[in-house]
Design a protein around this motif. Structure first.
Motif, PDB file in Angstrom:
ATOM      1  N   GLU A 226      29.407 -43.521   0.328  1.00  0.00           N
ATOM      2  CA  GLU A 226      29.108 -42.734   1.521  1.00  0.00           C
ATOM      3  C   GLU A 226      30.048 -43.081   2.674  1.00  0.00           C
ATOM      4  O   GLU A 226      30.391 -42.222   3.486  1.00  0.00           O
ATOM      5  CB  GLU A 226      27.661 -42.978   1.953  1.00  0.00           C
ATOM      6  CG  GLU A 226      27.205 -42.080   3.096  1.00  0.00           C
ATOM      7  CD  GLU A 226      25.768 -42.338   3.500  1.00  0.00           C
ATOM      8  OE1 GLU A 226      25.211 -41.529   4.260  1.00  0.00           O
ATOM      9  OE2 GLU A 226      25.198 -43.358   3.043  1.00  0.00           O
ATOM     10  N   LEU A 227      30.495 -44.328   2.733  1.00  0.00           N
ATOM     11  CA  LEU A 227      31.379 -44.759   3.816  1.00  0.00           C
ATOM     12  C   LEU A 227      32.849 -44.679   3.429  1.00  0.00           C
ATOM     13  O   LEU A 227      33.661 -44.139   4.187  1.00  0.00           O
ATOM     14  CB  LEU A 227      31.043 -46.196   4.232  1.00  0.00           C
ATOM     15  CG  LEU A 227      31.903 -46.805   5.342  1.00  0.00           C
ATOM     16  CD1 LEU A 227      31.702 -46.054   6.651  1.00  0.00           C
ATOM     17  CD2 LEU A 227      31.596 -48.292   5.516  1.00  0.00           C
TER      18      LEU A 227
ATOM     19  N   ARG B 198      20.755 -44.110  10.743  1.00  0.00           N
ATOM     20  CA  ARG B 198      22.092 -43.555  10.506  1.00  0.00           C
ATOM     21  C   ARG B 198      23.014 -43.956  11.650  1.00  0.00           C
ATOM     22  O   ARG B 198      22.635 -43.959  12.823  1.00  0.00           O
ATOM     23  CB  ARG B 198      22.051 -42.034  10.384  1.00  0.00           C
ATOM     24  CG  ARG B 198      21.202 -41.522   9.235  1.00  0.00           C
ATOM     25  CD  ARG B 198      21.607 -40.110   8.839  1.00  0.00           C
ATOM     26  NE  ARG B 198      22.950 -40.048   8.275  1.00  0.00           N
ATOM     27  CZ  ARG B 198      23.247 -40.335   7.001  1.00  0.00           C
ATOM     28  NH1 ARG B 198      22.292 -40.733   6.163  1.00  0.00           N
ATOM     29  NH2 ARG B 198      24.479 -40.241   6.568  1.00  0.00           N
ATOM     30  N   VAL B 199      24.228 -44.286  11.271  1.00  0.00           N
ATOM     31  CA  VAL B 199      25.257 -44.646  12.247  1.00  0.00           C
ATOM     32  C   VAL B 199      26.311 -43.545  12.234  1.00  0.00           C
ATOM     33  O   VAL B 199      26.914 -43.255  11.196  1.00  0.00           O
ATOM     34  CB  VAL B 199      25.910 -46.000  11.906  1.00  0.00           C
ATOM     35  CG1 VAL B 199      27.042 -46.300  12.884  1.00  0.00           C
ATOM     36  CG2 VAL B 199      24.872 -47.107  11.940  1.00  0.00           C
ATOM     37  N   VAL B 200      26.487 -42.918  13.384  1.00  0.00           N
ATOM     38  CA  VAL B 200      27.457 -41.828  13.519  1.00  0.00           C
ATOM     39  C   VAL B 200      28.566 -42.287  14.453  1.00  0.00           C
ATOM     40  O   VAL B 200      28.295 -42.737  15.578  1.00  0.00           O
ATOM     41  CB  VAL B 200      26.792 -40.550  14.069  1.00  0.00           C
ATOM     42  CG1 VAL B 200      27.832 -39.431  14.206  1.00  0.00           C
ATOM     43  CG2 VAL B 200      25.646 -40.120  13.169  1.00  0.00           C
ATOM     44  N   HIS B 201      29.784 -42.185  13.975  1.00  0.00           N
ATOM     45  CA  HIS B 201      30.942 -42.585  14.783  1.00  0.00           C
ATOM     46  C   HIS B 201      31.918 -41.421  14.870  1.00  0.00           C
ATOM     47  O   HIS B 201      32.360 -40.889  13.852  1.00  0.00           O
ATOM     48  CB  HIS B 201      31.634 -43.807  14.162  1.00  0.00           C
ATOM     49  CG  HIS B 201      32.998 -44.077  14.723  1.00  0.00           C
ATOM     50  ND1 HIS B 201      33.195 -44.503  16.020  1.00  0.00           N
ATOM     51  CD2 HIS B 201      34.237 -43.958  14.168  1.00  0.00           C
ATOM     52  CE1 HIS B 201      34.493 -44.652  16.238  1.00  0.00           C
ATOM     53  NE2 HIS B 201      35.138 -44.325  15.131  1.00  0.00           N
ATOM     54  N   GLU B 202      32.248 -41.030  16.081  1.00  0.00           N
ATOM     55  CA  GLU B 202      33.240 -39.984  16.285  1.00  0.00           C
ATOM     56  C   GLU B 202      34.644 -40.563  16.135  1.00  0.00           C
ATOM     57  O   GLU B 202      34.869 -41.759  16.348  1.00  0.00           O
ATOM     58  CB  GLU B 202      33.079 -39.362  17.678  1.00  0.00           C
ATOM     59  CG  GLU B 202      31.720 -38.726  17.907  1.00  0.00           C
ATOM     60  CD  GLU B 202      31.489 -37.514  17.000  1.00  0.00           C
ATOM     61  OE1 GLU B 202      32.481 -36.896  16.588  1.00  0.00           O
ATOM     62  OE2 GLU B 202      30.326 -37.219  16.691  1.00  0.00           O
TER      63      GLU B 202
ATOM     64  N   GLY C 201      36.374 -41.238  11.754  1.00  0.00           N
ATOM     65  CA  GLY C 201      34.954 -41.105  12.067  1.00  0.00           C
ATOM     66  C   GLY C 201      34.125 -41.148  10.790  1.00  0.00           C
ATOM     67  O   GLY C 201      34.633 -40.955   9.685  1.00  0.00           O
ATOM     68  N   PHE C 202      32.808 -41.406  10.941  1.00  0.00           N
ATOM     69  CA  PHE C 202      31.948 -41.458   9.753  1.00  0.00           C
ATOM     70  C   PHE C 202      30.499 -41.254  10.172  1.00  0.00           C
ATOM     71  O   PHE C 202      30.128 -41.414  11.342  1.00  0.00           O
ATOM     72  CB  PHE C 202      32.110 -42.791   9.013  1.00  0.00           C
ATOM     73  CG  PHE C 202      31.907 -44.010   9.864  1.00  0.00           C
ATOM     74  CD1 PHE C 202      30.630 -44.510  10.112  1.00  0.00           C
ATOM     75  CD2 PHE C 202      32.988 -44.672  10.432  1.00  0.00           C
ATOM     76  CE1 PHE C 202      30.425 -45.638  10.890  1.00  0.00           C
ATOM     77  CE2 PHE C 202      32.796 -45.804  11.227  1.00  0.00           C
ATOM     78  CZ  PHE C 202      31.519 -46.284  11.446  1.00  0.00           C
ATOM     79  N   ASP C 203      29.702 -40.905   9.189  1.00  0.00           N
ATOM     80  CA  ASP C 203      28.247 -40.739   9.359  1.00  0.00           C
ATOM     81  C   ASP C 203      27.608 -41.381   8.141  1.00  0.00           C
ATOM     82  O   ASP C 203      27.661 -40.829   7.032  1.00  0.00           O
ATOM     83  CB  ASP C 203      27.899 -39.250   9.460  1.00  0.00           C
ATOM     84  CG  ASP C 203      26.406 -39.014   9.658  1.00  0.00           C
ATOM     85  OD1 ASP C 203      25.641 -40.009   9.644  1.00  0.00           O
ATOM     86  OD2 ASP C 203      25.997 -37.851   9.803  1.00  0.00           O
ATOM     87  N   VAL C 204      27.026 -42.557   8.320  1.00  0.00           N
ATOM     88  CA  VAL C 204      26.558 -43.321   7.178  1.00  0.00           C
ATOM     89  C   VAL C 204      25.149 -43.828   7.451  1.00  0.00           C
ATOM     90  O   VAL C 204      24.789 -44.165   8.582  1.00  0.00           O
ATOM     91  CB  VAL C 204      27.523 -44.506   6.896  1.00  0.00           C
ATOM     92  CG1 VAL C 204      27.581 -45.454   8.078  1.00  0.00           C
ATOM     93  CG2 VAL C 204      27.135 -45.248   5.645  1.00  0.00           C
ATOM     94  N   GLY C 205      24.337 -43.858   6.401  1.00  0.00           N
ATOM     95  CA  GLY C 205      22.974 -44.363   6.515  1.00  0.00           C
ATOM     96  C   GLY C 205      22.899 -45.837   6.209  1.00  0.00           C
ATOM     97  O   GLY C 205      23.571 -46.328   5.291  1.00  0.00           O
TER      98      GLY C 205
END
Length: 345
Positions: A141-142, A83-87, A73-77
């Protein structure tokens, strides 16, 4: 003879973990097997179409990062403050994402770069690999950059009657690697044995003649690059979930060289070639490491490769086939005088 080598090798490898319990040896075999999958994918492009890709490790690394990020998962701007949030998703889904994304990148690179040939194509693949490496290094960040992605989940597989099992042991990961390698080998074997395989060989032998009989060069090479990249992405996914840590070093040019060595030494354009090269250059490190420093090992690798290419310029698989063909020819009885006379008449 080389057509009997893959099934014989498969039987030996299936039985191997039952007798070999040394974790170090199993680890070396898993690592060598993962790069052998990469060599099988590269052989599809280099061996059967004659297109040398020196950036093939890019698809391996894309598969590794795609699978790892899908599982973590990630939370990246992105641009504009979005912002893209992936569980986190299961690792098996990450494996599928790695195959699809690496294949898509192979399609894009192939579609753009197969308009050129020879040294230009090689330069395009090297540039693509370097761009991907720099993205992995600088998009902290990613990808965490040089700090590496850590704690990547181990691969989990569903059970036939419900539930799932986590592949924790080296024997379990060995069998997973073996299953993926077998599937990739069967895909390549099926592909090159049909009409599409004849088109690939035609492009390798005489591209103008192939074009004159109606073969779409760009389409054929692009499909080949897509399938080859997808298999390299599968190898990268296995690498990420087995070692559970990846950093931009996964894009090192050395890994591409390793795959090329496996293909060329075994025999490019043959099904058994990458397997033979993979076995040799997977066993060599295990054999030499207790006795030599890493620098000396690379010298031995180079000497072995030079010796193989000097004695068998086409690779080991074609040489073995030719040797057995000569042996069979020598065993056949010479035709009698009457038979020769009848043949002339």
């Amino acid at each position: 003879m080389s057509r009997y080598f893959p099934p014989l090798l498969l039987v030996i490898l299936v039985l191997l973990p039952l007798f070999v319990k040394d974790p170090y040896l199993l680890n070396a075999l898993i690592t060598g097997g993962i790069f052998t999958i990469g060599a099988i994918s590269l052989n599809l492009l280099l061996g059967f179409t004659g297109q040398l890709s020196l950036g093939h490790i890019a698809f391996f690394g894309i598969g590794a990062y795609a699978s790892a990020l899908t599982s973590l998962g990630f939370d990246v701007g992105l641009f504009g403050g979005v912002r893209v949030v992936h569980e986190a998703w299961p690792p098996l889904v990450g494996f599928v994402v790695a195959v699809v994304l690496a294949g898509a990148c192979g399609f894009i690179v192939g579609r753009l770069s197969f308009r050129v040939r020879g040294a230009y194509f090689v330069i395009v693949t090297i540039a693509f690999a370097e761009v991907v490496r720099l993205v992995a290094l600088n998009w902290i960040e990613l990808t965490q950059g040089p700090l590496a992605l850590t704690s990547i989940p181990q691969m989990r597989l569903g059970l036939p009657f419900g539930g799932e099992t986590v592949l924790r042991t080296k024997a379990q990961n060995f069998y997973l690697m073996l299953a993926v390698a077998t599937l990739c080998y069967l895909v390549v074997a099926r592909l090159v044995s049909g009409r599409f395989g004849r088109a690939m060989r035609g492009l390798k032998e005489n591209e103008p003649l192939a074009m004159s009989v109606g073969i779409d060069v760009t389409r054929t090479l692009t499909i080949t690059a897509t399938i080859s990249a997808a298999m390299a992405g599968a190898a990268g996914s296995l690498y990420a979930h087995y070692f559970r840590i990846i950093d931009p070093d996964v894009f090192l040019f050395t890994y591409t060289v390793t795959m090329i060595i496996m293909v060329v030494s075994g025999g490019k354009g043959t099904l058994a070639g990458p397997l033979i090269g993979g076995v040799i250059f997977s066993i060599l490190p295990v054999t030499l490491r207790p006795y030599m420093a890493p620098e000396a090992q690379w010298i031995v690798y180079g000497a072995v490769l030079i010796l193989i290419l000097f004695l068998t310029p086409k690779g080991l698989a074609p040489y073995v086939d030719e040797w057995f063909a000569r042996r069979r020819a020598n065993r056949l009885p010479a035709p009698s005088i009457d038979a020769r006379a009848e043949a002339r008449t």
